[in-house]
Design a protein around this motif. Structure first.
Motif, PDB file in Angstrom:
ATOM      1  N   ILE A 168       0.879  -1.269   0.087  1.00 33.48           N
ATOM      2  CA  ILE A 168       0.075  -0.011  -0.030  1.00 33.48           C
ATOM      3  C   ILE A 168       0.960   1.212   0.057  1.00 33.48           C
ATOM      4  O   ILE A 168       0.593   2.217  -0.590  1.00 33.48           O
ATOM      5  N   GLY A 169       2.022   1.093   0.787  1.00 34.15           N
ATOM      6  CA  GLY A 169       2.825   2.178   0.753  1.00 34.15           C
ATOM      7  C   GLY A 169       3.412   2.904  -0.614  1.00 34.15           C
ATOM      8  O   GLY A 169       3.580   3.770  -0.798  1.00 34.15           O
ATOM      9  N   LEU A 170       3.959   1.620  -1.146  1.00 36.40           N
ATOM     10  CA  LEU A 170       4.515   1.756  -2.507  1.00 36.40           C
ATOM     11  C   LEU A 170       3.542   2.366  -3.421  1.00 36.40           C
ATOM     12  O   LEU A 170       3.965   3.127  -4.272  1.00 36.40           O
ATOM     13  N   LEU A 171       2.211   1.880  -3.261  1.00 40.58           N
ATOM     14  CA  LEU A 171       1.309   2.035  -4.516  1.00 40.58           C
ATOM     15  C   LEU A 171       0.744   3.676  -4.103  1.00 40.58           C
ATOM     16  O   LEU A 171       0.642   4.523  -5.116  1.00 40.58           O
ATOM     17  N   LYS A 172       0.953   4.180  -3.065  1.00 43.49           N
ATOM     18  CA  LYS A 172       0.255   5.396  -2.524  1.00 43.49           C
ATOM     19  C   LYS A 172       1.464   6.494  -2.602  1.00 43.49           C
ATOM     20  O   LYS A 172       1.151   7.506  -3.010  1.00 43.49           O
ATOM     21  N   TYR A 173       2.602   6.277  -2.395  1.00 44.42           N
ATOM     22  CA  TYR A 173       3.837   7.210  -2.220  1.00 44.42           C
ATOM     23  C   TYR A 173       4.763   7.260  -3.272  1.00 44.42           C
ATOM     24  O   TYR A 173       5.402   8.194  -3.524  1.00 44.42           O
ATOM     25  N   ARG A 174       4.830   6.343  -3.927  1.00 39.63           N
ATOM     26  CA  ARG A 174       5.976   6.176  -5.186  1.00 39.63           C
ATOM     27  C   ARG A 174       5.397   6.469  -6.481  1.00 39.63           C
ATOM     28  O   ARG A 174       4.403   6.027  -6.815  1.00 39.63           O
TER      29      ARG A 174
END
Length: 65
Positions: free
Chosen positions: A49-55
């Protein structure tokens, strides 16, 4: 490429999380410790989720330069 990796981590983490919860509180026997599956599922799910949201995706980042 980063979005693909994030998507794979999110799906894999979700599957691991569901299997771990079913193993710990239900009747599903996976052959592994259900608590280990729950912990790994949470880690992989939130990492995805962090990769999809912030990168930004590498293709988008290269075209903006």
């Amino acid at each position: 490429m980063i979005k693909i990796l994030g998507f794979i981590l999110t799906i894999g983490g979700g599957i691991s999380l569901v299997m771990g919860v079913l193993g710990a509180f239900g009747s599903a026997n996976v052959g592994l410790s259900p608590w280990a599956l729950i912990i790994l599922g949470v880690v992989f799910f939130f990492a995805g989720i962090g990769l999809l949201k912030y990168r930004k995706d590498t293709d988008v980042a290269e075209s903006n330069n």
